[in-house]
Design an enzyme around this catalytic site. Structure first.
Site, PDB file in Angstrom:
ATOM      1  N   ARG A  51     -71.761  73.614-108.620  1.00  0.00           N
ATOM      2  CA  ARG A  51     -72.861  72.915-107.944  1.00  0.00           C
ATOM      3  C   ARG A  51     -73.085  73.356-106.506  1.00  0.00           C
ATOM      4  NH1 ARG A  51     -71.184  70.202-111.823  1.00  0.00           N
ATOM      5  NH2 ARG A  51     -69.231  70.984-111.048  1.00  0.00           N
ATOM      6  N   THR A  52     -72.024  73.361-105.727  1.00  0.00           N
ATOM      7  CA  THR A  52     -72.203  73.593-104.285  1.00  0.00           C
ATOM      8  C   THR A  52     -72.775  74.986-104.060  1.00  0.00           C
ATOM      9  OG1 THR A  52     -70.263  72.201-103.969  1.00  0.00           O
ATOM     10  CG2 THR A  52     -71.033  73.443-102.061  1.00  0.00           C
ATOM     11  N   LYS A  80     -56.316  93.089-100.154  1.00  0.00           N
ATOM     12  CA  LYS A  80     -55.609  94.208 -99.497  1.00  0.00           C
ATOM     13  C   LYS A  80     -54.895  93.742 -98.244  1.00  0.00           C
ATOM     14  CE  LYS A  80     -59.562  97.077-100.738  1.00  0.00           C
ATOM     15  NZ  LYS A  80     -60.770  97.652-100.112  1.00  0.00           N
ATOM     16  N   ARG A 101     -66.308  77.970 -98.692  1.00  0.00           N
ATOM     17  CA  ARG A 101     -65.350  77.068 -99.363  1.00  0.00           C
ATOM     18  C   ARG A 101     -63.993  77.762 -99.337  1.00  0.00           C
ATOM     19  NH1 ARG A 101     -66.091  73.948-104.985  1.00  0.00           N
ATOM     20  NH2 ARG A 101     -67.335  72.700-103.543  1.00  0.00           N
ATOM     21  N   HIS A 136     -65.747  67.559 -97.382  1.00  0.00           N
ATOM     22  CA  HIS A 136     -66.844  68.198 -98.135  1.00  0.00           C
ATOM     23  C   HIS A 136     -68.147  67.565 -97.611  1.00  0.00           C
ATOM     24  CE1 HIS A 136     -68.980  70.285-101.132  1.00  0.00           C
ATOM     25  NE2 HIS A 136     -68.361  69.895-102.230  1.00  0.00           N
TER      26      HIS A 136
END
Ligand code: CP
Length: 311
Positions: A51-52, A80, A101, A136
């Site tokens: 969703r986000t 890396k 996120r 959030h």
């Protein structure tokens, strides 16, 4: 209007929240406005999302901007050994805004601090799309928008929050976002997933009324205006025995709504697993799919605000 990161709901004033809601309402009436033409937005998702990520990308596309990014960090140079700091500084060269996120609490704050150093940064704002179990904020703004739309007001709501209150970043942000509007909370969680002391202290400091329960009863549902269900988040547990013990602890079934108020609406940040039975979907009180749809308009408003664009 200047550019501004959105890292935590704690930094959002009541005035900012109300402006975002008003702006989202305008976008809901007219979502295709080319306000981001010529802008590039980077989506850096170090944790999975449906969703986000997709609603932010839809928001950018509907506003005429372009999106770059990755959704699987295993395809990037972080494998890396490149540091988050260097990744952020690189993307600062490419994009006008970063949506991030990350599994680490405080990662978005860290990124915004790096980008506030003028020698390094083009002044690129950061939007926190979820940092570990911490915050959030864009989810909270769409949750508040959903409450406003369904209840016709924000003040004096009885909000019952059920499930994983320990690790639930959407829960932690929602409590901080709603305090401006004099809520009464019922917190329902097993002892292993009770609301952390930090959020309880916040409620105490702000004079917010709250009650803690371990039983999920119809009596509490019947007093509620909003029933906010949450998933028990397997990925946050270090001890899988504890997860197995609590994973199906609460399941909302249709017949549990028989005595509920007419205005009750069921919200969930999603994804859901077993905590809302499928028979609930047929109830007019089930609002969680519409709630996710509201994310587009709220995120259009957040993007414009972060970039200092009048909308
Ligand atoms: N509510 C939410 O954050 O959903 P996603 O994890 O799918 O983005």
């Amino acid at each position: 209007m200047g550019k501004k990161s959105l890292v935590s709901i704690d930094e959002c004033s009541k005035e900012y929240i109300l402006e975002i809601l008003d702006c989202a309402r305008r976008f809901e009436q007219e979502p295709n406005r080319k306000l981001l033409e010529g802008k590039v937005v980077a989506t850096l998702f170090f944790e999975p999302s449906t969703r986000t990520r997709l609603s932010f990308e839809t928001a950018v596309n509907r506003l005429g901007g372009r999106v770059i990014g990755f959704q699987d960090a295993s395809t990037t140079s972080s494998t890396k050994g490149e540091t988050l700091r260097d990744t952020i500084l690189m993307v600062n060269n490419y994009a006008d805004l970063i949506i991030m996120r990350h599994y680490l609490e405080g990662a978005a704050k860290y990124a915004s601090e790096i980008l506030s150093i003028p020698e390094f940064s083009r002044g690129v704002p950061v939007i926190n799309a979820g940092d570990g179990a911490n915050q959030h904020p864009s989810q909270t703004l769409l949750d508040i928008y959903s409450i406003w739309k369904t209840q016709g007001k924000l003040t004096d709501q009885v909000v019952t929050i059920v499930g994983d209150l320990k690790y639930g970043r959407a829960v932690h942000s929602l409590i901080a976002g709603l305090w401006h509007f004099n809520p009464t909370f019922h917190f329902i969680a097993p002892n292993e997933l009770k609301l952390p002391d930090e959020q309880k202290s916040f409620c105490d400091e702000k004079g917010i009324q709250y009650y803690e329960h371990t039983e999920f009863t119809e009596e509490i549902i019947n007093r509620s205006d909003i029933l906010y269900m949450t998933r028990i988040q397997r990925e946050r547990f270090t001890d899988m025995e504890v997860y197995e013990r609590v994973k199906n602890v609460y399941v909302l079934k249709l017949d549990m709504l028989n005595g509920s108020k007419d205005n009750l609406r069921i919200l969930h940040p999603l994804p859901r697993v077993t905590e809302i039975a499928s028979d609930v979907d047929s109830s007019p009180k089930a609002y969680f799919i519409h709630q996710a749809g509201n994310g587009i308009f709220i995120r259009q408003a957040i993007l414009c605000k972060a970039l200092g664009i009048n909308a």
